[in-house]
Structure formats: structure tokens, C-alpha cells
Write an enzyme that holds these catalytic residues in place. Sequence first.
Site, PDB file in Angstrom:
ATOM      1  N   TYR A 111       9.836 -59.230 -47.088  1.00 26.84           N
ATOM      2  CA  TYR A 111      10.017 -59.619 -48.447  1.00 26.84           C
ATOM      3  C   TYR A 111      10.146 -61.093 -48.555  1.00 26.84           C
ATOM      4  CZ  TYR A 111       9.229 -56.087 -52.034  1.00 26.84           C
ATOM      5  OH  TYR A 111       8.607 -55.211 -52.996  1.00 26.84           O
ATOM      6  N   GLU A 141      10.402 -62.684 -52.229  1.00 23.37           N
ATOM      7  CA  GLU A 141      10.278 -62.902 -53.552  1.00 23.37           C
ATOM      8  C   GLU A 141      10.717 -64.592 -53.585  1.00 23.37           C
ATOM      9  OE1 GLU A 141      12.710 -60.052 -55.401  1.00 23.37           O
ATOM     10  OE2 GLU A 141      10.836 -58.809 -55.810  1.00 23.37           O
ATOM     11  N   ASP A 188     -12.366 -71.465 -63.465  1.00 22.88           N
ATOM     12  CA  ASP A 188     -12.477 -70.546 -62.639  1.00 22.88           C
ATOM     13  C   ASP A 188     -13.578 -70.513 -61.462  1.00 22.88           C
ATOM     14  OD1 ASP A 188     -12.267 -67.843 -61.444  1.00 22.88           O
ATOM     15  OD2 ASP A 188     -12.073 -66.544 -63.136  1.00 22.88           O
ATOM     16  N   THR A 212     -10.640 -66.743 -56.435  1.00 30.61           N
ATOM     17  CA  THR A 212     -10.577 -65.909 -55.643  1.00 30.61           C
ATOM     18  C   THR A 212     -10.547 -66.471 -54.073  1.00 30.61           C
ATOM     19  OG1 THR A 212     -12.574 -65.195 -55.449  1.00 30.61           O
ATOM     20  CG2 THR A 212     -11.264 -63.799 -56.665  1.00 30.61           C
ATOM     21  N   LYS A 247     -14.702 -63.396 -51.522  1.00 32.21           N
ATOM     22  CA  LYS A 247     -16.229 -64.100 -52.016  1.00 32.21           C
ATOM     23  C   LYS A 247     -16.641 -65.323 -50.808  1.00 32.21           C
ATOM     24  CE  LYS A 247     -14.898 -62.644 -56.595  1.00 32.21           C
ATOM     25  NZ  LYS A 247     -14.858 -62.750 -58.068  1.00 32.21           N
ATOM     26  N   ARG A 299      -8.707 -60.884 -49.733  1.00 29.21           N
ATOM     27  CA  ARG A 299      -8.773 -60.407 -50.924  1.00 29.21           C
ATOM     28  C   ARG A 299      -7.687 -61.112 -51.531  1.00 29.21           C
ATOM     29  NH1 ARG A 299     -13.186 -57.491 -51.096  1.00 29.21           N
ATOM     30  NH2 ARG A 299     -12.915 -57.529 -53.406  1.00 29.21           N
TER      31      ARG A 299
HETATM   32  C1  LIG Z   1     -14.175 -62.116 -58.945  1.00 27.66           C
HETATM   33  C2  LIG Z   1     -13.730 -62.842 -60.077  1.00 27.66           C
HETATM   34  C3  LIG Z   1     -12.568 -62.710 -60.590  1.00 27.66           C
HETATM   35  C4  LIG Z   1     -11.426 -61.766 -60.440  1.00 27.66           C
HETATM   36  O1  LIG Z   1     -11.369 -61.429 -58.981  1.00 27.66           O
HETATM   37  P1  LIG Z   1     -10.595 -60.141 -58.476  1.00 27.66           P
HETATM   38  O2  LIG Z   1      -9.903 -60.468 -57.091  1.00 27.66           O
HETATM   39  O3  LIG Z   1     -11.656 -59.050 -58.376  1.00 27.66           O
HETATM   40  O4  LIG Z   1      -9.471 -59.694 -59.469  1.00 27.66           O
HETATM   41  C5  LIG Z   1     -12.119 -63.728 -61.765  1.00 27.66           C
HETATM   42  N1  LIG Z   1     -13.090 -64.485 -62.252  1.00 27.66           N
HETATM   43  C6  LIG Z   1     -14.132 -64.583 -61.620  1.00 27.66           C
HETATM   44  C7  LIG Z   1     -15.094 -65.568 -62.331  1.00 27.66           C
HETATM   45  C8  LIG Z   1     -14.500 -63.758 -60.617  1.00 27.66           C
HETATM   46  O5  LIG Z   1     -16.038 -64.114 -60.230  1.00 27.66           O
END
Ligand SMILES: *Cc1c(COP(=O)(O)O)cnc(C)c1O
Length: 439
Positions: free
Chosen positions: A56, A58, A216, A242, A245, A251
Amino acid sequence: MLGELKQAISMHDPEVAALIAAEDVRQQQTICLIPSENYASKYVLAALATSFTNKYSEGYPYRWQDGDKVARNGRYYQGQANTDALEHLAMQRALDLFTPNPERYHANVQPLSGSPANLAVLNACLEPGDTFMGLSLQHGGHLTHGHNVSVTGRYYQAVHYHLNDDEVINYAEVRALAEKHRPKLIFCGATAYPLIIDFAQLGEIAKAVGALLVADVSHINGLCIAGQHPHPFPHADVLTTTTHKMLRGPRAGLIICRKELGEAIDRSVFPGLQGGPHMNTITSMAIALQEAATESYQAYAAQIVKNAKRLAQTLQQAGFRLVGGGTENHLLLIDAVQSAENVRSKSGGYLAARLEKAGIIVNKNTLPGDDKPWLPTGIRIGTPAVTTLGMVEQDMDVIANWITRVAGCKDDDGTLLTVKQEVESFMAAREIPEAFAQS
Ligand SMILES: *Cc1c(COP(=O)(O)O)cnc(C)c1O
């Protein structure tokens, strides 16, 4: 290394071990064209299974004092000698990889995934009820960019921009909506958009109305760091992504922001939204960030784009209509319903299900203009995973040919089974790599 662990699980809990083994086989036998999926290296995978899982931690490996980070003692529990060093390392690697001048930016590596990272940014920068803008879900935006089923759309006032008639982001609309609604923050980035995003123009629009620009880049992170797509910095104030991907990490989520926003972002992640960070995931993230900082990763990113362009070209020649007229990144959107007669389907879901029967894994996707969200007319296809397998342009022709045959065949003429067998033997010849070339 991982084989031994799996062996141990099969002795200890055969029921779970059987499911792990079955998923390994599924991934080895099918072609993954889901643009948000990939294969992580054995190092990234192994790092998830360490004693950091037990800890842990935090808080942060530093404290904020008068807007500055001071070393140590921002944790609530003792025993942090190793977690502190680890989190520092992951943060530094994130800054080195994603920012032009790391000393001007701050990284938070604790978000549990992409969605929590986006919520953390909103929670840091807005009060409930405040207005922000994002790309409409139906036009390729993410749920967390203010869709009404997401808390981001329920707790904040979300205004959405769209694609224009050419299926390109409507920058004129972004500007007009920004001037009208005066949002505090503008999200850009997408989950299903095949073209380049003009971060410079969006940054200029945001600045003109006094809004923060949040990029994002979950889908295109690798392209941005490898020069295959314009970089969000210095135009964006905040970058979220993320780490799975295209980045091929665990993840998880990552936030990088201008230093001045660091304290607010940190407080928003913890204690605002989360408890203890997943230190085993952060370990794994640190490894993935290092793997992405190599020349071979740059070559990988370049090949992703070449493969996507080739796939798009071959599919268009076969009669498929592609949203936006093709691709400039790693993905394409096939209009399953409005393609040429010989390759047309009833719906995106119908074509996706057929492709799965043939061993080709994609997802159905709503397209601009869809009036029934429960009946998407498109499918989304991407090349990050197949490029990790070492596939090049000629392999894209083979895949495009399979997709064309599957879309064009009759249900009962045996094509799906034939293609499935061809896919399996194609995949048998290319094992999922356990590690990627370094340097
Ligand atoms: C995949 C994705 C997310 C969210 O990711 P998670 O890990 O599935 O919560 C947010 N924004 C974009 C543009 C994404 O492609």
C-alpha cells in the site's frame, strides 16, 4: 519465465489456469484488428506479478509545498523506500518520453486506467456543473469526453463538437461553440477518428477563450512520440493517455500536465478519486515507457501508419467506403452499410460477428450520421497489434482480401470456415513475440 508461473497456477487452481490457457490460444489463433489492443512484452507482463502487488502506498513520493515538489514523505504508510524510487523512475520516464522539456511538466502515473485519468483531470480543473467541450461520441470521441451515460456528462455541462460533411473535425464549429459557451476546458483526442488532429489550432482556440486544452492521446500516443502525428505539446496544457493500446504497457492511465497544474491533478487523483496506487502496474508501466523510448519503437510506429494506409487503400479498391476517405493514423472506419453492393452488410455488428467466425477480431462502431446508437453501421480496424507481430504492407493485402471475402460471401457457402483455417495457419507461422527488438 511466464510459462513456469502458468504451470504453477495450473497445479494450484486448474479452473482459472484453463481459462488463461484458452485465452492464450485465442490470441495466438486469431488476427487482432482492434485498434486499442496490442501485445505486451514478457517483461511488461512479468512486472505485473511481483511483490509490489502487496504494498500500500497511498500518497506520493514527494509533498507539495508552495506549488513546488519537495522530496519524500508524502505517503501515509511506512515502508516506501522502494515504491518511492519506483514511482520517481516511472514519472521521469514518462516526462522524458512525452514532453519537450521535462522540467516544465509534471507526471502522475497513478490513474488506474484511461477513464479515471480523464475524470481526474475534470475533477482537478472544474467545479461540478462547469462547462467543458469534447468530440461527440458518435463522431469518434470517448465516453469520458462528456457523454451523458458517463459521470463526465452527468456532473459537468458537456458541449459537443462534431465532424463536418467531409468527416473531418469541424474546427470552425469548435471555435464557434467555444466562443458561445466559454468552456473552462476543451478535450481533444478520439477513440475512432482516422485523421490527424490539429493540436495547434485547438490550442489557439482554447487560449482565445481562456480554456485549458486537454489532449487525450490514448489511441495515438505512440504516433505522437515517434513523429508520426503532431505532438500535443506545447499546445495542450494537459495530456492524458492509457498505457496499454499502442504503448504496449499495462492497463493503466497517465496524466502529464504543465507544472502549475501538478498539485491540483495530484490531489484530484489521490485523495480525490483513488486510494492506493497499483504499484505493480506502475512497475510494468516504467518498463513499457523504456521500451517505447527506443529506435525500434520509432520504426514500429512508422510501420503502423504504413500498414493502416495500405489496408485502407486495398479495402477501398475492393469497394469499401471508409470514413474520412482513408486514414492518416493507425485506424480506419469501414462503413459496412454504405459500401459497394458486393461487400455491403446489414450493420457493423453483423460484419463484426461474421469476421469473428473467420478468426478476424474487430469491433462494431457508430459512424457519423447513425440514428440508432444500438445499431452501429461501421466497424473499426487498426494496425498496432498486427504490426507488433511484424506484419508489413503485403500482409495487409492478405488481410484486406480476407475481409473482402467475408463481407461478400453468403452465410452458408463455407467461406467463413475456409478463411478461419487460412488465418490459423497464417498465425501459426508468426508467434506472438515475447519481447521486442531494443536499441
Ligand atoms: C481507451 C480510451 C480511453 C479510456 O481508457 P480505459 O482504459 O478503457 O478507461 C479514454 N480516452 C480515449 C480516447 C480512449 O481511446
